[in-house]
Scaffold this motif. Structure first.
Motif, PDB file in Angstrom:
ATOM      1  N   GLU A 127      45.112 -19.150 -28.514  1.00 33.01           N
ATOM      2  CA  GLU A 127      45.773 -19.975 -27.288  1.00 33.01           C
ATOM      3  C   GLU A 127      47.451 -20.140 -27.910  1.00 33.01           C
ATOM      4  O   GLU A 127      48.180 -20.486 -26.984  1.00 33.01           O
ATOM      5  CB  GLU A 127      45.334 -21.208 -27.301  1.00 33.01           C
ATOM      6  CG  GLU A 127      44.015 -21.298 -26.580  1.00 33.01           C
ATOM      7  CD  GLU A 127      42.876 -20.856 -27.536  1.00 33.01           C
ATOM      8  OE1 GLU A 127      42.968 -21.089 -28.713  1.00 33.01           O
ATOM      9  OE2 GLU A 127      41.694 -20.497 -26.984  1.00 33.01           O
ATOM     10  N   ALA A 128      47.626 -19.605 -29.109  1.00 33.79           N
ATOM     11  CA  ALA A 128      49.097 -20.095 -29.432  1.00 33.79           C
ATOM     12  C   ALA A 128      49.717 -18.579 -29.433  1.00 33.79           C
ATOM     13  O   ALA A 128      51.063 -18.636 -29.972  1.00 33.79           O
ATOM     14  CB  ALA A 128      49.210 -20.620 -30.929  1.00 33.79           C
ATOM     15  N   ASN A 129      49.038 -17.607 -29.109  1.00 33.65           N
ATOM     16  CA  ASN A 129      49.818 -16.207 -29.062  1.00 33.65           C
ATOM     17  C   ASN A 129      50.771 -15.894 -27.914  1.00 33.65           C
ATOM     18  O   ASN A 129      50.382 -16.409 -27.048  1.00 33.65           O
ATOM     19  CB  ASN A 129      48.968 -15.049 -29.534  1.00 33.65           C
ATOM     20  CG  ASN A 129      48.492 -14.353 -28.265  1.00 33.65           C
ATOM     21  OD1 ASN A 129      49.123 -13.953 -27.494  1.00 33.65           O
ATOM     22  ND2 ASN A 129      47.111 -13.775 -28.121  1.00 33.65           N
ATOM     23  N   PRO A 130      51.677 -15.309 -28.192  1.00 36.66           N
ATOM     24  CA  PRO A 130      52.919 -15.408 -27.050  1.00 36.66           C
ATOM     25  C   PRO A 130      52.214 -14.811 -25.846  1.00 36.66           C
ATOM     26  O   PRO A 130      52.904 -15.114 -24.822  1.00 36.66           O
ATOM     27  CB  PRO A 130      53.803 -14.407 -27.762  1.00 36.66           C
ATOM     28  CG  PRO A 130      53.898 -14.603 -29.098  1.00 36.66           C
ATOM     29  CD  PRO A 130      52.164 -14.702 -29.474  1.00 36.66           C
ATOM     30  N   ILE A 131      51.499 -13.578 -25.880  1.00 39.63           N
ATOM     31  CA  ILE A 131      51.092 -13.106 -24.582  1.00 39.63           C
ATOM     32  C   ILE A 131      50.081 -14.229 -23.825  1.00 39.63           C
ATOM     33  O   ILE A 131      50.333 -14.536 -22.678  1.00 39.63           O
ATOM     34  CB  ILE A 131      50.008 -11.746 -25.053  1.00 39.63           C
ATOM     35  CG1 ILE A 131      50.750 -10.919 -25.686  1.00 39.63           C
ATOM     36  CG2 ILE A 131      49.389 -11.210 -23.670  1.00 39.63           C
ATOM     37  CD1 ILE A 131      50.000  -9.812 -26.362  1.00 39.63           C
ATOM     38  N   TYR A 132      49.221 -14.746 -24.604  1.00 41.07           N
ATOM     39  CA  TYR A 132      48.453 -15.921 -23.918  1.00 41.07           C
ATOM     40  C   TYR A 132      49.539 -17.171 -23.465  1.00 41.07           C
ATOM     41  O   TYR A 132      49.085 -17.305 -22.249  1.00 41.07           O
ATOM     42  CB  TYR A 132      47.495 -16.208 -24.621  1.00 41.07           C
ATOM     43  CG  TYR A 132      46.360 -17.137 -24.003  1.00 41.07           C
ATOM     44  CD1 TYR A 132      45.454 -16.717 -23.436  1.00 41.07           C
ATOM     45  CD2 TYR A 132      46.482 -18.561 -24.036  1.00 41.07           C
ATOM     46  CE1 TYR A 132      44.322 -17.523 -22.717  1.00 41.07           C
ATOM     47  CE2 TYR A 132      45.804 -19.482 -23.196  1.00 41.07           C
ATOM     48  CZ  TYR A 132      44.582 -18.993 -22.535  1.00 41.07           C
ATOM     49  OH  TYR A 132      43.696 -19.678 -21.832  1.00 41.07           O
ATOM     50  N   LEU A 133      50.168 -17.510 -24.080  1.00 41.55           N
ATOM     51  CA  LEU A 133      51.186 -18.481 -23.505  1.00 41.55           C
ATOM     52  C   LEU A 133      51.737 -17.959 -22.372  1.00 41.55           C
ATOM     53  O   LEU A 133      51.848 -19.108 -21.494  1.00 41.55           O
ATOM     54  CB  LEU A 133      52.205 -18.813 -24.784  1.00 41.55           C
ATOM     55  CG  LEU A 133      51.658 -19.732 -25.877  1.00 41.55           C
ATOM     56  CD1 LEU A 133      52.569 -19.886 -26.928  1.00 41.55           C
ATOM     57  CD2 LEU A 133      50.933 -21.063 -25.481  1.00 41.55           C
TER      58      LEU A 133
END
Length: 197
Positions: A127-133
């Motif tokens: 949930e902290a990865n830039p794509i997911y964000l």
């Protein structure tokens, strides 16, 4: 001297990413190790770790490159994927594009997921990865715009989370994205056509 070192680093980065992508085309994700990528790229294992930090860092970087085009289309492209369309139309276009992206890059997504599951505890959660964000911010914003009466953040997590469910993930790895896109369309239409603001 410094300029040459920067050029070498950029060349190494591209060689590593190309090697990882090529290996993922030919092998199951769990067989694509840092060692194999380094050997295929013609660099030392330490170079891969120095540049990407970990296997999950390498897979995240590859995923980011693949997702950048979609992010640009969402932010600046023509509607319905880009600005200017109604929330329901933008969400339908977004989930169709995500399903197609996942199907085109099935082994990469599987490798990224495998790397996230097997990463060290100190590394960032999915949930902290830039794509997911970025995806979550986009989806929750459109849900909130179309249905201000619901918990848009939670529903966005639920919708995006389905991409990681094994039955869906295996379909996408096999290149079958039409069924996933159609399922998302039913969910989005039900959500944004029913009740509320």
């Amino acid at each position: 001297m410094e300029r040459r070192e920067r050029a070498d680093a950029a060349r190494n980065r591209q060689a590593i990413l190309r090697a990882a992508e090529e290996l993922l085309r030919r092998h199951p994700p769990e067989q694509v190790s840092v060692e194999r990528v380094a050997a295929a790229a013609g660099v030392g294992k330490g170079t891969v770790f120095h540049r990407f930090g970990s296997r999950s860092g390498l897979m995240l970087e590859l995923m980011t490159e693949r997702a950048r085009e979609l992010e640009q289309a969402v932010a600046e492209g023509p509607p319905p994927l880009g600005p200017g369309a109604e929330p329901i139309e933008r969400l339908l276009a977004f989930f169709a594009a995500v399903a197609a992206l996942a199907a085109r890059n099935g082994n990469l997504m599987a490798a990224h997921e495998h790397a996230m599951v097997t990463r060290k505890a100190a590394e960032q959660p999915r949930e902290a990865n830039p794509i997911y964000l970025f995806w979550h911010r986009h989806v929750s914003g459109l849900i909130s715009e179309g249905r201000p009466d619901v918990d848009a953040e939670q529903i966005a997590h639920m919708l995006l989370g389905t991409l990681h469910m094994e039955p869906i993930a295996s379909q996408l790895r096999a290149g079958e994205y039409e069924r996933t896109a159609a399922g998302f369309a039913v969910l989005v239409k039900g959500l944004l056509s029913g009740g509320g603001g």
